[in-house]
Design a protein around this motif. Structure first.
Motif, mmCIF file in Angstrom:
data_model
loop_
_atom_site.group_PDB
_atom_site.id
_atom_site.type_symbol
_atom_site.label_atom_id
_atom_site.label_comp_id
_atom_site.label_asym_id
_atom_site.label_seq_id
_atom_site.Cartn_x
_atom_site.Cartn_y
_atom_site.Cartn_z
ATOM 1 N N VAL A 1 40.866 44.985 50.899
ATOM 2 C CA VAL A 1 41.739 45.415 49.821
ATOM 3 C C VAL A 1 41.687 44.338 48.745
ATOM 4 O O VAL A 1 41.917 43.165 49.028
ATOM 5 N N TYR A 2 41.390 44.742 47.534
ATOM 6 C CA TYR A 2 41.278 43.813 46.422
ATOM 7 C C TYR A 2 42.535 43.863 45.567
ATOM 8 O O TYR A 2 42.996 44.940 45.184
ATOM 9 N N TYR A 3 43.078 42.688 45.271
ATOM 10 C CA TYR A 3 44.306 42.554 44.501
ATOM 11 C C TYR A 3 44.049 41.749 43.237
ATOM 12 O O TYR A 3 43.339 40.745 43.272
ATOM 13 N N CYS A 4 44.639 42.164 42.144
ATOM 14 C CA CYS A 4 44.666 41.293 40.980
ATOM 15 C C CYS A 4 45.999 40.566 40.939
ATOM 16 O O CYS A 4 46.997 41.025 41.496
ATOM 17 N N ALA A 5 45.996 39.403 40.299
ATOM 18 C CA ALA A 5 47.168 38.548 40.272
ATOM 19 C C ALA A 5 47.267 37.843 38.932
ATOM 20 O O ALA A 5 46.254 37.600 38.266
ATOM 21 N N ALA A 6 48.489 37.495 38.556
ATOM 22 C CA ALA A 6 48.758 36.771 37.318
ATOM 23 C C ALA A 6 49.664 35.593 37.608
ATOM 24 O O ALA A 6 50.592 35.697 38.419
ATOM 25 N N GLY A 7 49.400 34.473 36.958
ATOM 26 C CA GLY A 7 50.217 33.296 37.167
ATOM 27 C C GLY A 7 50.050 32.272 36.070
ATOM 28 O O GLY A 7 49.241 32.450 35.150
ATOM 29 N N PRO A 8 50.802 31.178 36.162
ATOM 30 C CA PRO A 8 50.827 30.173 35.087
ATOM 31 C C PRO A 8 49.736 29.128 35.162
ATOM 32 O O PRO A 8 49.527 28.409 34.186
ATOM 33 N N ASP A 9 49.063 29.010 36.309
ATOM 34 C CA ASP A 9 48.123 27.924 36.506
ATOM 35 C C ASP A 9 46.763 28.436 36.936
ATOM 36 O O ASP A 9 46.654 29.416 37.683
ATOM 37 N N TYR A 10 45.747 27.750 36.487
ATOM 38 C CA TYR A 10 44.369 28.043 36.856
ATOM 39 C C TYR A 10 44.160 27.518 38.273
ATOM 40 O O TYR A 10 44.142 26.310 38.497
ATOM 41 N N SER A 11 43.995 28.430 39.236
ATOM 42 C CA SER A 11 44.016 28.022 40.633
ATOM 43 C C SER A 11 43.280 29.028 41.496
ATOM 44 O O SER A 11 43.182 30.209 41.159
ATOM 45 N N THR A 12 42.784 28.547 42.641
ATOM 46 C CA THR A 12 42.195 29.402 43.658
ATOM 47 C C THR A 12 43.173 29.709 44.787
ATOM 48 O O THR A 12 42.809 30.400 45.740
ATOM 49 N N MET A 13 44.400 29.237 44.686
ATOM 50 C CA MET A 13 45.391 29.394 45.746
ATOM 51 C C MET A 13 46.328 30.546 45.434
ATOM 52 O O MET A 13 46.912 30.609 44.356
ATOM 53 N N SER A 14 46.509 31.433 46.388
ATOM 54 C CA SER A 14 47.339 32.606 46.167
ATOM 55 C C SER A 14 48.790 32.248 45.868
ATOM 56 O O SER A 14 49.471 32.988 45.150
ATOM 57 N N GLN A 15 49.264 31.124 46.408
ATOM 58 C CA GLN A 15 50.660 30.728 46.229
ATOM 59 C C GLN A 15 51.017 30.437 44.778
ATOM 60 O O GLN A 15 52.199 30.447 44.427
ATOM 61 N N THR A 16 50.046 30.164 43.941
ATOM 62 C CA THR A 16 50.318 29.820 42.548
ATOM 63 C C THR A 16 50.486 31.038 41.652
ATOM 64 O O THR A 16 50.868 30.884 40.495
ATOM 65 N N TYR A 17 50.219 32.222 42.161
ATOM 66 C CA TYR A 17 50.298 33.433 41.357
ATOM 67 C C TYR A 17 51.621 34.149 41.581
ATOM 68 O O TYR A 17 52.063 34.321 42.716
ATOM 69 N N ASP A 18 52.232 34.568 40.488
ATOM 70 C CA ASP A 18 53.583 35.122 40.522
ATOM 71 C C ASP A 18 53.620 36.642 40.600
ATOM 72 O O ASP A 18 54.601 37.210 41.102
ATOM 73 N N TYR A 19 52.606 37.301 40.094
ATOM 74 C CA TYR A 19 52.602 38.755 40.009
ATOM 75 C C TYR A 19 51.366 39.318 40.677
ATOM 76 O O TYR A 19 50.262 38.785 40.525
ATOM 77 N N TRP A 20 51.557 40.419 41.394
ATOM 78 C CA TRP A 20 50.478 41.043 42.162
ATOM 79 C C TRP A 20 50.486 42.546 41.987
ATOM 80 O O TRP A 20 51.546 43.170 41.888
ATOM 81 N N GLY A 21 49.295 43.122 41.971
ATOM 82 C CA GLY A 21 49.183 44.558 42.025
ATOM 83 C C GLY A 21 49.297 45.062 43.449
ATOM 84 O O GLY A 21 49.435 44.293 44.400
ATOM 85 N N GLN A 22 49.232 46.378 43.610
ATOM 86 C CA GLN A 22 49.339 46.992 44.926
ATOM 87 C C GLN A 22 48.042 46.937 45.719
ATOM 88 O O GLN A 22 48.050 47.127 46.934
ATOM 89 N N GLY A 23 46.944 46.677 45.058
ATOM 90 C CA GLY A 23 45.661 46.582 45.719
ATOM 91 C C GLY A 23 44.872 47.871 45.664
ATOM 92 O O GLY A 23 45.432 48.964 45.556
ATOM 93 N N THR A 24 43.560 47.741 45.744
ATOM 94 C CA THR A 24 42.668 48.885 45.801
ATOM 95 C C THR A 24 41.620 48.638 46.883
ATOM 96 O O THR A 24 41.061 47.545 46.984
ATOM 97 N N GLN A 25 41.381 49.640 47.712
ATOM 98 C CA GLN A 25 40.493 49.494 48.858
ATOM 99 C C GLN A 25 39.035 49.593 48.431
ATOM 100 O O GLN A 25 38.634 50.537 47.752
#
Length: 122
Positions: A93-117
């Motif tokens: 499942v692929y998710y897009c995410a938005a956040g304040p920092d340029y990062s490879t860590m999921s914890q740094t992203y604040d907003y997430w989509g529902q995902g697409t398979q």
């Protein structure tokens, strides 16, 4: 507040290509770092790609580098993931995410989509 909706997933064969889109609401899209992650059952969410606010400095996980391309169109409030030469181990499942920092860590992203398979058959 940012709302994200992914689209473009589906079932393809190994070697095929697929393009994912993530549409964001509002006029705050350009203020966010955007990223794509993927996840399979029983596994942690895995970094795929990220891109800066202006569309520069894309970064990729080693497993997808050279095959996937991330891009964004701030005028359309959309981020894309072009996936080429797909392999069965790209299935997730692929998710897009938005956040304040340029990062490879999921914890740094604040907003997430529902995902697409995305499913890649061999």
């Amino acid at each position: 507040q940012v709302q994200l909706v992914e689209s473009g997933g589906g079932l393809v064969q190994a070697g095929d290509s697929l393009s994912l889109s993530c549409a964001a609401s509002g006029r705050t899209f350009s203020s966010n770092i955007m990223a794509w992650f993927r996840q399979v059952p029983g596994k942690v969410r895995e970094f795929v790609a990220t891109i800066s606010r202006g569309g520069a400095n894309p970064a990729y996980a080693g497993a997808v580098k050279g095959r996937f391309t991330i891009s964004r169109d701030n005028a359309k409030n959309t981020v894309y993931l072009q996936m080429n030469s797909l392999r069965p181990d790209d299935t997730a499942v692929y998710y897009c995410a938005a956040g304040p920092d340029y990062s490879t860590m999921s914890q740094t992203y604040d907003y997430w989509g529902q995902g697409t398979q995305v499913t890649v058959s061999s």
